[in-house]
Enzyme design. Structure first.
Site, PDB file in Angstrom:
ATOM      1  CD  GLU A 206      12.457   4.229   8.700  1.00 26.23           C
ATOM      2  OE1 GLU A 206      12.544   5.190   9.637  1.00 26.23           O
ATOM      3  OE2 GLU A 206      12.190   4.756   7.930  1.00 26.23           O
TER       4      GLU A 206
ATOM      5  N   GLY B 237       6.793   5.259   8.460  1.00 25.38           N
ATOM      6  CA  GLY B 237       5.861   6.740   8.614  1.00 25.38           C
ATOM      7  C   GLY B 237       6.048   7.397  10.227  1.00 25.38           C
TER       8      GLY B 237
ATOM      9  CE  LYS C  77      -1.799   2.879   2.713  1.00 24.64           C
ATOM     10  NZ  LYS C  77      -1.848   3.900   1.733  1.00 24.64           N
TER      11      LYS C  77
ATOM     12  CB  CYS D 298      12.932   9.129   9.249  1.00 27.16           C
ATOM     13  SG  CYS D 298      11.454   8.864   8.858  1.00 27.16           S
TER      14      CYS D 298
ATOM     15  CD  GLU E  54      10.567  12.869  11.709  1.00 24.35           C
ATOM     16  OE1 GLU E  54      11.352  12.152  11.175  1.00 24.35           O
ATOM     17  OE2 GLU E  54       9.312  12.430  11.929  1.00 24.35           O
TER      18      GLU E  54
END
Length: 459
Positions: A235, A213, A160, A269, A361
């Site tokens: 992750e 994500g 997906k 990331c 973040e």
């Protein structure tokens, strides 16, 4: 948001122009259920093939990706706004991952364990159907991080992609079929996370979920998988430090800093967005960093000269802006005006170490520079976030490099470098940055179940 079984479409925008690239039908819960049934049957056939046959099929897939590398790169530029150079690397990374995984098919072996009274062996068996939920920041390579080893280990894969970037995933599935993968073995389910994603996570026929994500969504997926004791690899987010000690090559460290947080417009990331500089060289480092940031060429991602493209969406640009008030001191580059989700390269100075921009973040082209006194304070600041994905240490002192790497809580560290990802080495995070490891020599084993068999010799 439509109902789970109601038809709907996804609209793909070009982030640099805001023009519609394509409209793609979204997968419903019923579509997911049917795809799982098809994948399970295809997976049983695939797992029964001789290892050499599976390896050859994956190498044909890799060759097909290589033959269509420019096409895939162009698609990535248009749907994700990546620079053409980055997009070519991403397509090449898919090719390399498939080749690397193919090499592991015939080496995926169990063990013989010494026991009394017989022979004990372990067998690594495929899980069955694996769901891979890929992000929009690196649509092609991260999709392949889960897909390639899962297929190599004998599983079927349902991918997906992110709602904003489904086009390269759909094309990869076509190339897989054209190169000879069994029908329905590798299927792509474009769709909304709360429809297709939720259905994939909750489906009893899916044995494992691989998700890349945000930490918040990763936690929600983990909670849903817990109900069925479903395996997960996560992750998640990062707020990676870049520690620059006074004995480092300051010119090299300053020159390397902008790419470390501006690559992919900071939507990474592993971006080194927390630049920690020893106080005795702090001003000198800033004087070298400023021209390096101000000279970054931001513009049309299809232009070979462009170094940074747009953000993925208006919502992402607004989110990044929320971390950068106009009155904050710092270094600011330039970006285009007009259509497109542009944001200028930005370095913030004078912030408190616990300021949101220094600990959360941002996921945009924004870094914070903070001074530190000594090694102990550097380590304390480096660890002062909930994340632990990556980091860099700049020093000429080998002992210090080893001490600091041992003390920083992160899964991927580089010395005098910002390298985080190689497909032949493990990748993953500490703390809120994830669970499990991807890539590297153990990647295939993460998609298997270990079966222990004891054969008695005493009968």
């Amino acid at each position: 948001m439509p109902a789970p079984d109601e038809p709907y479409d996804l609209t793909v925008l070009n982030p640099s122009t805001e023009e519609v690239v394509s409209t793609v039908p979204g997968a419903t819960a019923v579509d997911v259920d049917r795809a799982v049934t098809r994948a399970a049957a295809a997976g049983r056939h695939w797992a029964g093939l001789a290892p050499g046959d599976r390896a050859r099929a994956l190498r044909r897939f890799a060759a097909a990706v290589d033959a269509h590398l420019e096409e895939l790169a162009d698609l990535e530029v248009r749907e994700a706004g990546h620079t053409i150079g980055n997009a070519r690397w991403e397509a090449g990374n898919v090719r390399d991952l498939l080749d690397y995984a193919a090499g592991g098919v015939e080496r995926l072996s169990g063990r013989q364990i010494p026991v009394a009274g017989g022979l004990d062996v372990t067998i690594l068996e495929p899980l069955g159907v694996v769901g891979v939920i890929a992000p929009w920041n690196f649509p092609m390579p991260i999709a392949a991080w889960g897909t390639a080893p899962a297929l190599a280990a004998g599983n079927a894969v349902l991918l997906k992609p992110a709602e904003t970037t489904p086009l390269t995933a759909l094309r990869l599935a076509e190339l897989g079929r054209e190169s000879g993968l069994p029908e329905h073995l590798f299927q792509v389910l474009p769709g909304a996370g709360r429809i297709a994603g939720d259905a994939l996570v909750a489906h009893p026929g899916v044995a494992k979920i691989v998700f890349t994500g945000s930490t918040a969504v990763g936690k929600a997926i983990m909670a849903k998988c817990a109900d069925r004791v479903k395996r997960v690899t996560l992750e998640l987010g990062g707020k990676s430090p870049n520690l620059v000690f006074a004995d480092a090559d300051i010119e090299a460290a300053a020159a390397a800093a902008p790419p470390s947080f501006l690559d992919n417009s900071g939507q990474d990331c592993c971006a080194r967005t927390r630049i920690l500089v020893q106080d005795t060289v702090y001003e000198r480092f800033l004087s070298l960093l400023a021209p390096a940031v101000e000279s970054v060429r931001v513009g049309d991602p299809a232009d070979e000269r462009t170094q940074m493209g747009p953000l993925i969406s208006r919502a992402q640009r607004d989110r990044v802006r929320g971390y950068v008030p106009d009155d904050l001191p710092g270094i600011r580059g330039r970006c285009p005006d007009g259509p497109g989700f542009w944001f200028a390269p930005t370095v913030l100075t004078g912030l408190a170490p616990d300021a949101p921009a220094a600990t959360e973040e941002v996921f945009g082209p924004v870094a914070v520079v903070l001074p530190f006194r000594d090694e102990a304070e550097a380590v304390r600041l480096a660890n002062a976030t909930e994340y632990g994905l990556a980091g860099s240490v700049w020093t000429r002192d080998l002992g210090r490099a080893l001490r600091v790497c041992g003390a920083v809580a992160a899964g991927n560290l580089s010395v005098n470098s910002h390298s985080s990802v190689r497909y032949w080495t493990p990748f993953g995070g500490f703390k809120q940055s994830g669970l499990g490891r991807e890539l590297g020599p153990d990647a295939l084993a993460a998609f298997t179940e270990t079966k222990n068999v004891f054969l008695s010799t005493e009968v």
